[in-house]
Design an enzyme around this catalytic site. Structure first.
Site, PDB file in Angstrom:
ATOM      1  CB  CYS A  96      -0.925   0.015   1.208  1.00 31.54           C
ATOM      2  SG  CYS A  96      -1.836  -1.516   1.443  1.00 31.54           S
ATOM      3  CG  HIS A 105      -2.169   4.449   4.963  1.00 36.13           C
ATOM      4  ND1 HIS A 105      -2.014   4.348   3.602  1.00 36.13           N
ATOM      5  CD2 HIS A 105      -2.362   3.171   5.410  1.00 36.13           C
ATOM      6  CE1 HIS A 105      -2.099   3.080   3.230  1.00 36.13           C
ATOM      7  NE2 HIS A 105      -2.316   2.352   4.307  1.00 36.13           N
ATOM      8  CD  GLU A 144      -2.123   7.493   9.103  1.00 33.81           C
ATOM      9  OE1 GLU A 144      -1.564   8.153   8.207  1.00 33.81           O
ATOM     10  OE2 GLU A 144      -3.165   6.835   8.914  1.00 33.81           O
ATOM     11  CE  LYS A 147      -5.605   4.534   1.665  1.00 30.88           C
ATOM     12  NZ  LYS A 147      -4.592   5.577   1.981  1.00 30.88           N
ATOM     13  CG  HIS A 183      -6.484   1.092   0.621  1.00 34.02           C
ATOM     14  ND1 HIS A 183      -5.469   1.678  -0.124  1.00 34.02           N
ATOM     15  CD2 HIS A 183      -5.854   0.452   1.650  1.00 34.02           C
ATOM     16  CE1 HIS A 183      -4.310   1.396   0.424  1.00 34.02           C
ATOM     17  NE2 HIS A 183      -4.509   0.658   1.500  1.00 34.02           N
ATOM     18  CG  PHE A 238      -0.739  -5.668   3.951  1.00 38.58           C
ATOM     19  CD1 PHE A 238      -1.341  -4.912   4.930  1.00 38.58           C
ATOM     20  CD2 PHE A 238      -1.519  -6.588   3.260  1.00 38.58           C
ATOM     21  CE1 PHE A 238      -2.687  -5.047   5.225  1.00 38.58           C
ATOM     22  CE2 PHE A 238      -2.867  -6.736   3.542  1.00 38.58           C
ATOM     23  CZ  PHE A 238      -3.461  -5.975   4.520  1.00 38.58           C
TER      24      PHE A 238
END
Length: 421
Positions: free
Chosen positions: A165, A306, A317, A338, A343, A404
């Site tokens: 990502c 993110h 985060e 997002k 995503h 990831f």
């Protein structure tokens, strides 16, 4: 010796919220969601039945013959269209771009999963003799960048970067370094992804990563930092930025959107999917980007998060932001676009960079929609610009992606100021 400065001179977008930069940005400014029920395949047997699909996509608008698309996966078509937009927006033609020291740096996570899925079905049904001969070159991850190089006739480096990502953000950071080093003067940089198919939705559902509680209200499904979030919404699309060395851009009279001022990266080295809970290693990427840009934490007015809408990401985060920015974390604006796009995986960082540039340009902080009940108990207590965007001056902003495998990337974008002016 001072580093060569890098600016952004062209933008292109294919996304769930619009197939141009202007259309996509207007949707984001107005808090308009691009998430809906899945229509690309029958999702009735899927746990998650919502996605951010690209709609009304016509690749022939970009000078690409329809018959040529038979040899291209969906993620390639998206990248080619977004690249064509960005190259034109930067004032280049195929002929003029071929004269430049130009190359590509493209982020992608999985490649042509749609092609792989369809070919594997034929293999299972009828054996290896029924596998289409172009399956391999259509699904490999570098196929998209290769097709863009061929379309524009570019013989410079054409690289594909895969950090899950974080791929789109890391591609921009790598493009920044390629221009700083002098290897390139112009870089087509960004990301692309097309995973909205039965297997793509299925594998992320099996991982229990996707939202499943909002199948009947899809526009409510992506809700970063909200107490009722239950996973991310898979989306597709592409976003491309033309990065250019400053003096090169000035010499040709290019329009300059902003300056790409800094990049930082790190790896949690912790877990294949889960981030470190306290955000301590992701903090290194953000702090590194600030240092690379020569900025202090208090110089940042906006952070594009993110913000995936998973419990693990949003909490870690937020903790990371408090580590990096201290008390200033409560003074700057933080939002997750997002919440509207879903995503885009390998393209997420690139499209969020474009939204960050437009935020600086327009003096507008985009909202985090569906933030009806902030998860304060989990520490999500920053100013996430809930549900409605607000105006304000933005001189410098950061945008981060946390992938990831623990891949963390962050870019810093600054309002362009010519030191010679």
């Amino acid at each position: 010796m001072s580093l060569r400065r890098v600016v952004v001179t062209g933008l292109g977008v294919i996304s769930p919220v619009g197939n141009s930069v202007d259309e996509a940005w207007e949707s984001i400014k107005n808090g308009k969601s691009g998430i809906g029920p899945i229509t690309l395949f029958d999702a009735s047997n899927q746990q998650s039945q919502v996605a951010g699909e690209v709609k009304n996509f016509d690749i022939t608008k970009y000078g690409i013959e329809h018959r040529a698309t038979r040899k291209m996966a969906r993620f390639t078509q998206f990248l080619l269209a977004a690249s064509a937009q960005a190259v034109s927006d930067a004032g280049y033609t195929k002929e003029s771009l071929q004269k430049e020291k130009a190359g590509l740096m493209i982020g992608n996570c999985i490649g042509g999963l749609d092609v792989l899925e369809e070919s594997f079905k034929k293999y299972c049904a009828s054996g290896p003799s029924r596998i289409p001969p172009l399956t391999a070159p259509m699904f490999i991850t570098n196929e998209a960048a290769a097709n863009v190089s061929m379309f524009f006739g570019l013989n410079g480096l054409s690289w594909t970067l895969g950090t899950a990502c974080a791929s789109g953000t890391d591609a921009l950071g790598a493009g920044l370094d390629l221009i700083r080093s002098g290897r390139l003067d112009v870089c087509i940089a960004g990301g692309t992804e097309a995973l909205v198919n039965g297997f793509g939705i299925g594998v992320f559902s099996a991982l229990q990563a996707l939202s499943t509680h909002y199948n009947n209200t899809p526009q409510k499904a992506s809700r970063p930092f909200d107490k009722d979030r239950d996973g991310f919404v898979l989306a597709e699309g592409s976003a491309v930025l033309i990065l250019e060395e400053l003096e090169h851009a000035k010499a040709r009279g290019a329009h300059i959107y902003a300056e790409l001022a800094g990049f930082g990266a790190s790896c949690d080295a912790h877990h294949i999917t889960a981030p470190i809970a306290d955000g301590s290693i992701a903090a290194n990427a953000v702090a590194g980007a600030l240092a690379d840009a020569g900025l202090k934490p208090e110089d940042i007015q906006y952070y594009n998060a993110h913000g995936t809408s998973t419990h693990a990401n949003d909490e870690s985060e937020t903790k990371m932001l408090k580590k990096v920015f201290g008390d200033h974390a409560y003074k700057m604006k933080v939002s997750s676009t997002k919440s509207m796009t879903g995503h885009l995986v390998g393209a997420a960082g690139a499209i969020e960079a474009i939204f960050t540039i437009k935020a600086i340009q327009d003096g507008f902080f985009p909202p985090t929609i569906n933030l009806d009940n902030p998860d304060v108990e989990a520490g999500c207590d920053l100013d996430y610009v809930p549900n409605k965007g607000v105006s304000g001056t933005i001189n410098a902003a950061a945008s981060a992606s946390l992938g990831f495998g623990g891949h963390n990337g962050c870019i810093v974008i600054r309002r362009f100021k010519d030191a010679d002016a």
